[in-house]
Structure formats: C-alpha cells, structure tokens
Design a protein around this motif. Structure first.
Motif, short mmCIF file in Angstrom:
data_model
loop_
_atom_site.label_atom_id
_atom_site.label_comp_id
_atom_site.label_asym_id
_atom_site.label_seq_id
_atom_site.Cartn_x
_atom_site.Cartn_y
_atom_site.Cartn_z
N TYR A 16 0.85 -1.19 0.00
CA TYR A 16 0.00 0.00 0.00
C TYR A 16 0.88 1.24 0.00
O TYR A 16 1.79 1.33 0.83
N GLN A 19 4.63 1.28 1.01
CA GLN A 19 4.89 0.14 1.90
C GLN A 19 4.86 -1.19 1.12
O GLN A 19 3.94 -1.43 0.35
N VAL A 21 4.22 -4.78 1.48
CA VAL A 21 3.63 -5.71 2.44
C VAL A 21 4.00 -7.14 2.08
O VAL A 21 4.32 -7.97 2.93
N PRO A 40 -0.09 -16.41 10.00
CA PRO A 40 -0.67 -15.62 11.08
C PRO A 40 -1.28 -14.32 10.57
O PRO A 40 -1.02 -13.91 9.43
N SER A 41 -2.04 -13.69 11.41
CA SER A 41 -2.72 -12.45 11.03
C SER A 41 -1.72 -11.38 10.62
O SER A 41 -0.67 -11.22 11.23
N GLY A 42 -2.04 -10.68 9.54
CA GLY A 42 -1.21 -9.55 9.12
C GLY A 42 0.00 -9.93 8.28
O GLY A 42 0.83 -9.08 7.97
N CYS A 43 0.12 -11.19 7.86
CA CYS A 43 1.33 -11.62 7.14
C CYS A 43 1.23 -11.37 5.64
O CYS A 43 2.19 -11.62 4.91
N GLY A 44 0.08 -10.91 5.15
CA GLY A 44 0.00 -10.53 3.74
C GLY A 44 -0.81 -11.47 2.86
O GLY A 44 -0.79 -11.34 1.63
N LYS A 45 -1.57 -12.37 3.45
CA LYS A 45 -2.35 -13.34 2.66
C LYS A 45 -3.42 -12.63 1.82
O LYS A 45 -3.54 -12.85 0.62
N THR A 46 -4.20 -11.77 2.50
CA THR A 46 -5.30 -11.10 1.79
C THR A 46 -4.75 -10.15 0.73
O THR A 46 -5.32 -10.03 -0.36
N THR A 47 -3.65 -9.49 1.05
CA THR A 47 -3.03 -8.59 0.07
C THR A 47 -2.65 -9.36 -1.19
O THR A 47 -2.89 -8.91 -2.32
N GLU A 162 -10.96 -16.39 3.65
CA GLU A 162 -11.47 -16.81 4.97
C GLU A 162 -12.95 -17.16 4.90
O GLU A 162 -13.75 -16.63 5.69
N HIS A 195 -6.19 -18.71 8.24
CA HIS A 195 -5.11 -18.84 9.21
C HIS A 195 -5.29 -20.12 10.02
O HIS A 195 -4.61 -20.35 11.00
N1 LIG Z 1 -5.67 -0.91 2.72
C1 LIG Z 1 -4.53 -0.98 3.42
N2 LIG Z 1 -3.73 0.10 3.57
C2 LIG Z 1 -2.56 0.04 4.27
N3 LIG Z 1 -2.12 -1.11 4.86
C3 LIG Z 1 -2.87 -2.21 4.76
C4 LIG Z 1 -4.13 -2.21 4.03
N4 LIG Z 1 -4.65 -3.46 4.10
C5 LIG Z 1 -3.77 -4.20 4.83
N5 LIG Z 1 -2.72 -3.47 5.22
C6 LIG Z 1 -1.54 -3.94 6.01
O1 LIG Z 1 -0.88 -4.92 5.26
C7 LIG Z 1 -0.42 -5.98 6.12
C8 LIG Z 1 -0.93 -7.31 5.60
O2 LIG Z 1 -2.34 -7.34 5.67
P1 LIG Z 1 -3.21 -8.52 5.08
O3 LIG Z 1 -4.65 -8.16 5.23
O4 LIG Z 1 -2.72 -8.86 3.72
O5 LIG Z 1 -2.82 -9.71 6.07
P2 LIG Z 1 -3.52 -11.12 6.30
O6 LIG Z 1 -2.39 -12.10 6.35
O7 LIG Z 1 -4.58 -11.36 5.31
O8 LIG Z 1 -4.11 -10.94 7.75
P3 LIG Z 1 -5.52 -11.44 8.39
O9 LIG Z 1 -5.40 -12.93 8.56
O10 LIG Z 1 -5.56 -10.71 9.69
O11 LIG Z 1 -6.60 -11.03 7.43
C9 LIG Z 1 -0.87 -5.63 7.51
O12 LIG Z 1 0.20 -5.04 8.19
C10 LIG Z 1 -1.99 -4.62 7.28
O13 LIG Z 1 -2.05 -3.72 8.34
#
Ligand SMILES: Nc1ncnc2c1ncn2[C@@H]1O[C@H](COP(=O)(O)OP(=O)(O)OP(=O)(O)O)[C@@H](O)[C@H]1O
Length: 362
Positions: A16, A19, A21, A40-47, A162, A195
C-alpha cells in the motif's frame, strides 16, 4: 486439463503506497488444483489474494493466468476481465435478491441463466431454497449461496478469503470438506486464504506458509508437515517441540532422548548442534523403556489423547497415544522415539520453540 499451469506468481511485490507488504512471492498452481495461503494475522495473505483478483496493483514481479500476464508494474488487467470468482468471509449476498437471483447475478445476460442457477442450487445442496432471501438462511447456507454465485459464470479461478471463519467449528469442518468436493467435481481451480491449518489441509492440494510478507514454503500438506524447510514452518504446522541435539552422522542425532535415526541425510558435519523437531506421533508409549517422562497435561481428543510430557531435564514434549489407555497427570511413563522423518535445523537459541510457538498465534 489437469497439470496445466494456470496461475503463476513470479517474484511478486505488492503493498500500500510505498509500503511493501508482500515481498518476493513466487508460486504456481496447476489447473484443477486448490491452493491455500496460510499464515498468522497480518502476514499478507489477503493482500496477495487481492493482487491476484486485480484489486491491488503490483510493485514488482508479475501475475500470469493461463499464460497471460494480468498484473505487472504499471499494468493491472481490470478485475472483471480476469474471469476470477470471489467468495468473501461475510458472504456479501445481495439482501434484496432471492437466493436464485443472487446465484444468477453474474450471468444476467446468459440465455440459460435460470437452468444454470437451478443446477448451482443442486450442486450446493440448496435445491429447495431458491425463493428465499439471504436473511432467511443460516450462515452456512448463505456461504453455499455465495459459492454457487461465484461458480455460476464458470470462473477460471476461484478466490476464497477466509470463507468459513464466521461459522462454528463443526460447520466449518463440514463445509470445508464439502467445498473441496464441489470444486473437485467441477475441476475448478481455487486459492483459499485462511489462518486455520486444519482447514488449509482439509481443502488444499498445495499450501503456502506466509510469515511477515514472505512465503516460507509452497508445498503439499504432507511435505509441510514432514519436510518443513524452515523452523517457522515446522512450528506453525502441526504440533511438537524442538529438542537440542548433535549430529553423529548424516542421518543420526544424539539427543537427551537417545540416538535418533531418520530417513534423510543432512550435510552438516558430525558434532554440529541442531534443533530436532519431535511431533506428538513421533513419541510412542514404551512401558519398559528406561526413558521416563512425567505427564504434565493432557487433552482428550476422542480416539487419541494428546499428552504434554516433561523429561527430568525439564525438556517438554508432546505425545499422542490411543485414548483407551488413560494415563493420569503427574504419572511417570516410559517412552521411545519412533521418528522416521528426521527434521532438524542448525541450532538457534536454547529455546527455539518458545519464540516460534509464540509467533504462531494468528
Ligand atoms: N488498505 C490498506 N492500507 C494500508 N495497509 C494495509 C491495508 N490493508 C492491509 N494493510 C496492512 O498490510 C499488512 C498485511 O495485511 P493482510 O490483510 O494482507 O494480512 P492477512 O495475512 O490477510 O491478515 P488477516 O489474517 O488478519 O486477514 C498488515 O500489516 C496490514 O495492516
């Protein structure tokens, strides 16, 4: 067309603004396979999933679908042109449309839309509920509708973010098996984000374990469990503890539990300090063994019981024994190691597992 490369992520970097990610992700999925992004949460899967869908541009690297580059720096093929379907955690059904209308939404222009919607309803076992509205359905039924709606236009790839996490444990287990059957019966390729390791293993052919935006390993569930490439994967997947040991030869390690021989050879010199992973199924009950462990905790799992054990030195282990032999907490029992799959890493700190186990909460 099984075994054809469908999705190919090459050195993908995305995030983003400035950054980064997700860093340097490479993975590929064959047509008909189900892949999973786990971590784990926040590791970038959804991105990563959003980049595949076309909702996020890529900063470096590329995404190819069926041989065509759909994302690279400066170019993002629009999501609606990718023929990629999506199923979200919150179902995202249209509240003012009936179940059948929801399912037919993506094929509104199709002359056969009613027939296809009826077929999809049967496919997800909701044959009788086509006239209901989403609020008249349970969570599990709503997610089935979302799946049917995503499958109706025959996407080249289905992305599931998810999809079961709003459902209770029993239902998510049942539905995850059912979804695998449905996708396999239609030969639909898919990528699931979760996760939950149990869910990842139940649904997927290939699983990618993420940590802090990096892909640690992309492999079959069997290999992730038995042949983890990094200490993080070893710790995140399944249960178990690391014990400190010393290489005696390429396939034998001296540990406080005795000499353990595995079925693979390491290149480290004899004498190298290693952390060796012992899974609960590597420890067997051996009443006559000189090696004694104290039971410090237990969890009844039905067919088996998971025991937490402590050796006289303080080292912790876990062991899975058939549940009909019911041992008490506080009891000392004889154990033996029966580990075919020797998994070892160069020794890190003295309590490698502790830090790793803490970082696997997700
Ligand atoms: N729209 C956004 N703008 C800025 N940062 C973001 C945005 N969406 C996610 N992030 C950041 O990117 C990182 C990865 O997020 P992401 O949603 O990809 O993780 P995840 O592995 O899917 O987590 P979860 O299991 O909690 O959904 C996190 O640090 C999050 O705070």
């Amino acid at each position: 067309m099984p075994n054809h490369l469908l999705l190919n992520l090459r050195n993908l970097v995305c995030g983003y603004q400035a950054q980064r990610v997700v860093q340097n992700i490479s993975l590929h999925l064959n047509a008909g396979d189900i892949g999973c992004l786990l971590g784990p949460s926040g590791c970038g899967k959804t991105t990563t999933l959003r980049a595949i869908a076309g909702f996020e541009p890529v900063q470096e690297g590329s995404i190819e679908l069926a041989g065509e580059v759909i994302s690279r720096p400066g170019y993002t093929l629009a999501p609606e042109k990718r023929r990629i379907g999506m199923v979200f955690q919150d179902y995202a059904l249209f509240p003012h449309l009936t179940v059948a209308e929801n399912i037919a939404f993506g094929i509104r222009q199709h002359p056969q839309r009613e027939r296809i919607a009826a077929e999809m309803l049967e496919l997800v076992n909701l044959g009788a509920l086509g006239k209901r509205y989403p609020h008249e359905l349970s969570g599990g039924q709503q997610q089935r509708v979302a799946l049917a709606r995503a499958l109706a236009p025959e996407p080249r790839l289905l992305l599931l973010d998810e999809p079961f996490s709003n459902l209770d444990v029993e239902l998510r287990r049942r539905l995850s098996h059912e979804v695998r059957e449905i996708l396999k019966s239609r030969g639909t390729s898919a990528i699931l984000v979760t996760h939950d390791q149990e869910e990842a293993f139940a649904v997927s052919d290939q699983v990618g374990v993420f940590k802090d935006g990096h892909l640690e390993q992309w492999d079959t569930p069997f290999n992730l469990y038995h042949e983890p490439l990094t200490p993080f994967v070893a710790s995140f997947i399944g249960q178990g503890y690391f014990v400190r040991g010393q290489m005696l030869s390429h396939d034998t390690v001296q540990t406080e539990l005795g000499v353990i021989r595995g079925n693979r050879a390491y290149q480290w010199a004899p004498g190298t300090a290693v952390d060796m992973l012992l899974r609960p199924d590597d420890i067997v009950h051996a009443p006559d063994s000189a090696l004694q462990a104290r039971i410090v905790g237990k969890s009844f799992l039905g067919a088996a019981t998971l025991y937490r054990l402590q050796l006289a030195t303080g080292t912790h282990l876990e062991a899975l024994f058939a549940s009909h032999a019911d041992h008490r907490v506080g009891e000392d029992i004889g154990i033996r190691v029966a580990a075919d799959h020797l998994v070892a890493f160069p020794a890190q700190g003295s309590v490698a597992t502790q830090a790793l186990a803490e970082s696997r909460v997700g």
